[in-house]
Design an enzyme around this catalytic site. Structure first.
Site, PDB file in Angstrom:
ATOM      1  CG  HIS B  32      52.285  44.300 -23.915  1.00 35.66           C
ATOM      2  ND1 HIS B  32      51.905  43.034 -24.323  1.00 35.66           N
ATOM      3  CD2 HIS B  32      53.486  44.538 -24.497  1.00 35.66           C
ATOM      4  CE1 HIS B  32      52.830  42.545 -25.132  1.00 35.66           C
ATOM      5  NE2 HIS B  32      53.802  43.445 -25.271  1.00 35.66           N
ATOM      6  CG  ASP B  61      54.766  42.781 -29.874  1.00 36.13           C
ATOM      7  OD1 ASP B  61      54.538  43.956 -29.526  1.00 36.13           O
ATOM      8  OD2 ASP B  61      55.246  41.938 -29.092  1.00 36.13           O
ATOM      9  CG  ASP B 113      71.787  46.820 -32.267  1.00 34.96           C
ATOM     10  OD1 ASP B 113      71.540  45.624 -32.044  1.00 34.96           O
ATOM     11  OD2 ASP B 113      72.412  47.554 -31.483  1.00 34.96           O
ATOM     12  CG  ASP B 132      58.277  44.934 -25.324  1.00 34.98           C
ATOM     13  OD1 ASP B 132      58.310  43.913 -24.617  1.00 34.98           O
ATOM     14  OD2 ASP B 132      57.398  45.133 -26.184  1.00 34.98           O
TER      15      ASP B 132
END
Lengths: 347, 490
Positions: B32, B61, B113, B132
């Site tokens: 990250h 996340d 989406d 990501d």
């Protein structure tokens, strides 16, 4: 028991219907009640396959309102018209509805094949004899699951099952007991990485093809939730030495996957694990322990695995294996399109 | 359907989405920080005194958002993720790891989406866009690595804006990695590739992991030397980061040998599933040494391929071309990646080699007369000379005449049939794993003792094709494969 009807006129009263989520219990109860039903035709297994990217088509055959058979069709989508419909463990049909039921399912396969672009339907019913209704099927070059296996009858007492084992099997088991190998079963998903570590060690050691970790995550999470499977471990002095995935379906417990450490072979952890699984299955009311794959051919690549399994006694059991029904309209269509697109160059 | 699995280990957790590793708390900071920090630092340099707007595509996340939120210059983050279950974990189970980033008042979550989201975004909206996404395991997943996607991203970026995205492994998926690079260049970006070692990724068999830092305006060494990273990072340091732009020449030189990935002629899945195309010749001196991409400003050399190599038609063409070249050049080793590309990430070249050994059996299954009749019912749709040959073949089979020679048109028909049968079997992931002769760890039999042939009136004509198949394969020079199928891995 299903009501017997005399099908002098094939499809009178018999209908094929798409099964919906509310039919899940009905379908599973029906499947579990049949000795020839396979876990790959269970609803939970089809959920697992859906997670793996398959499209699942579920059909029940009803005699009026009574479910008398059906099939789960699996299709892995791919851009193109060269594909298969597969039904591992299926179709499932009661004896009285073989002919008529199969006709309806073939018709359905043809419809699906046309819609999806499949050139054949591969089936693998758990039948020991070929019924006439499969006359249009040819033997598939490959199986979807083992067609020969070894079954242990769990109905006798444990002492009797032990007695039915080969002497070598009992000897190995006693070694494991003497060494203090313990066995445990769990549905805790945190057991998946521990299982996989041993599974992968075996894959590497034996150099066979092994599914990736993600496959087992999807498999275990789906079957655990449906209370259809457990992971078993054999442990010795705190070390995990053998592991398995045991699947429960109907009156059968099936040893689906396994792995072991190659350390400490003298404590016979795999023997202890299988015996533990046999006990576990018996406690759960299963009548059959299925080793899921067996060969009597001493030259077969899996002969040594089979030798190990045979220490537990049991009876070899052979089903007819996989058969293909070619959807010739679809195959012809695919070939014609290809020949057109390739230009049909005169060479 | 989605599968979420959190593996707990002594030091933290590893998160798997649909069976694929997303992060391991042991080393997620490497991923990250390399993905986010340089892009933000560069944007701050390029857009001084500006309230930065950042878009994170994927990243439910919350870990990429954690890194973005380090920068007070960021006024707003849009995070678009189609998976509410992952975001829910981001707000709960992962909260301790992402420092509760998903509840920041500077962040808006869009359950959508990413493709659709970006289509609705006005041009020049963001100074930084972060890709990501998960590793693409199927063709549909590669849409957000396509030329069309990168063009959308470029459009949504402010003039001079920065795009940073994860790639694939340049080490193990060399062609796939450079395919992304060339696709970025084709979309109008100046792209800088970089690679790092993430231990958990390597342990899962991914190899060194790749990223791209890209912008429509050239990214210069001076800019990169001048940017300032935050001081409290876990792993990222400027010297190590600058080294990450260096690639071994043998890897880097492969960047000119790939096609770009676009929706009409997708290539990425092929490259990822068939990575052996990246094998390079170590004997060539040009393959030694390092290439530093910081100093390299280059235009794209990637072309749009004429073929989608995972399509049946491409496979059949490759077989036909190989057959033609085999006729002219003896001992021309076939490229199995082209002749039969792997179609699923579970499969391996070794499996394919075994699977190819079944081709004669596949042909033997076919009721050739029935097939020919079906095709001849539509004879007007066939090229005339092929229709003629099929009629002749049907006649020979019907009258029991031997089939000794195969005409070129017949070769074409047989190739098309063989590739169709092989493809049909190979696209089904389970068909490969469950192959009777080596099925699963618990072992299985190589075949049933039941004699199916008595069931089938097709076998006699099937055996005709079996024989023809042997001739065809011999003509193909594919005899190096153990066609008996008796040599198994186990």
């Amino acid at each position: 028991m299903m009501n017997k009807i005399i099908n002098t006129s094939p499809n009178i009263g018999l209908k094929i219907k798409t099964l919906h989520p509310e039919d899940r219990d009905l379908w599973d109860r029906f499947g579990q009640a049949l000795p020839t039903a396979a876990f790959m035709q269970s609803w939970a297994w089809s959920d697992f396959k859906a997670l793996e990217g398959y499209q699942v088509f579920r059909y029940g055959i009803f005699d009026r309102h009574q479910l008398v058979g059906g099939c789960l069709f699996y299709f892995y989508p791919h851009h193109g018209k060269a594909n298969l419909l597969i039904s591992p463990g299926g179709p499932i049909l009661t004896a009285d509805y073989l002919e008529t039921g199969m006709k309806l399912l073939i018709q359905q396969a043809e419809i699906l094949g046309k819609e999806l672009g499949a050139i054949a339907w591969r089936i693998e019913p758990q039948w020991q004899h070929k019924p006439d209704c499969l006359s249009a099927f040819v033997k598939a070059p490959v199986e979807l699951s083992p067609s020969e296996t070894l079954l242990i009858d769990l109905q006798p007492s444990e002492a009797q099952i032990l007695q039915s084992m080969k002497q070598k099997g009992r000897y190995n088991l006693r070694l494991s007991w003497r060494a203090g190998v313990t066995v445990e079963f769990t549905t805790d998903s945190q057991a998946i990485p521990k299982f996989y570590e041993l599974f992968w060690e075996t894959v590497k050691q034996q150099e066979f093809f092994g599914e990736p970790y993600g496959f087992f995550i999807n498999l275990c999470q789906t079957l655990f939730a449906a209370k259809m499977a457990e992971i078993g471990f054999a442990r010795w002095q705190g070390k995990l030495l053998a592991a398995m995935i045991l699947v429960y379906w109907g009156d059968r417990a099936t040893y689906l996957y396994g792995g072991r450490s190659f350390a400490y072979p003298q404590v016979r952890a795999p023997s202890a694990l299988h015996w533990g699984a046999i006990q576990r299955a018996k406690q759960r009311g299963c009548k059959i322990y299925d080793f899921y794959g067996f060969t009597r051919d001493p030259d077969h690549n899996y002969a040594k695995f089979s030798q190990f399994k045979s220490q537990f006694g049991g009876i070899p059991y052979t089903t007819i294996g996989a058969g293909d029904y070619f959807l010739y309209d679809q195959l012809a269509d695919t070939l014609i399109n290809l020949l057109q697109n390739l230009g049909g160059d005169r060479r | 359907m989605t599968s979420l699995f959190i593996e707990q280990h002594e030091r933290g957790i590893a998160f798997y989405l649909n069976g694929d590793l997303q992060f391991d708390t042991d080393d997620e900071a490497i991923y990250h920080e390399y993905l986010v920090i340089p892009a933000l630092a560069l944007a701050i340099e390029r857009f001084p005194d500006t309230d930065l707007r950042v878009l994170i595509c994927g990243g439910g996340d919350g870990l990429a958002a954690r890194e973005v939120l380090r920068f007070p210059q960021v006024s707003h983050i849009d995070l678009v993720d189609y998976n509410p279950a992952v975001v829910e974990l981001g707000k709960t189970t992962f909260k301790a790891y992402n420092q509760d980033s998903l509840t920041s008042d500077r962040l808006t979550i869009h359950f959508q989406d990413a493709w659709e989201f970006l289509a609705s975004v006005p041009a020049s909206t963001y100074q930084v866009i972060i890709g990501d996404f998960t590793y693409p395991t199927c063709r549909e997943d590669t849409k957000i690595y396509s030329l069309e996607w990168f063009q959308k991203v470029n459009l949504a970026l402010d003039n001079g804006g920065i795009f940073t995205t994860n790639g694939v492994s340049p080490e193990y998926r060399t062609a796939g990695f450079w395919c992304l690079y060339q696709t970025l260049l084709a979309a109008g970006f100046h792209a800088k590739p970089l690679q790092i070692n993430i231990p958990s990724f390597r342990q899962d068999g991914y190899g060194n992991w790749g990223f791209f830092l890209a912008a429509e305006q050239v990214i210069t060494r001076d800019e990169l030397d001048a940017i300032a990273f935050p001081t409290n990072l876990q792993v990222l340091s400027q010297p190590a980061w600058l080294n990450a732009f260096q690639f071994e020449s043998r890897i880097a030189n492969f960047r000119h040998q790939v096609y770009i990935h676009c929706l009409d002629k997708p290539q990425l899945s092929y490259y990822l599933l068939n990575p052996t195309v990246a094998i390079l010749d170590d004997s060539d001196e040009a393959n030694f040494g390092l290439l530093d991409f910081i100093d390299l400003q280059e235009l794209g050399t990637g072309q749009i391929s004429q073929r989608d190599l995972l399509q049946l038609e491409s496979t059949a063409k490759a077989w036909l071309e190989h057959f033609q070249s085999s006729s002219n050049l003896p001992a021309n080793a076939p490229d199995l990646n082209k002749l039969f590309p792997l179609q699923h990430h579970y499969h391996s070249p070794k499996m394919r080699a075994e699977w190819l050994s079944y081709i004669k059996q596949f042909l033997a299954e076919i009721d050739i007369l029935r097939l020919l009749n079906k095709m001849l019912e539509r004879a007007q749709e066939l090229p005339p000379h092929i229709a003629g040959e099929l009629r002749s073949l049907a006649h020979k089979i019907r009258t029991g005449q031997p089939i000794v020679n195969i005409s070129p048109s017949m070769v074409q028909f047989l190739i098309v049939l063989s590739t169709t049968l092989l493809m049909a079997n190979l696209v089904t992931p389970d068909a490969v794993f469950a192959k009777g002769s080596y099925s699963r760890s618990s072992g299985s039999s190589s075949g049933s003792s039941i004699n199916w042939s008595s069931l089938s009136h097709n076998q006699s004509t099937g055996m005709t094709l079996f024989g023809i198949g042997s001739l065809l394969l011999a003509a193909f020079g594919l005899t190096f494969i153990d066609w008996t199928g008796g040599k198994n891995d186990e």
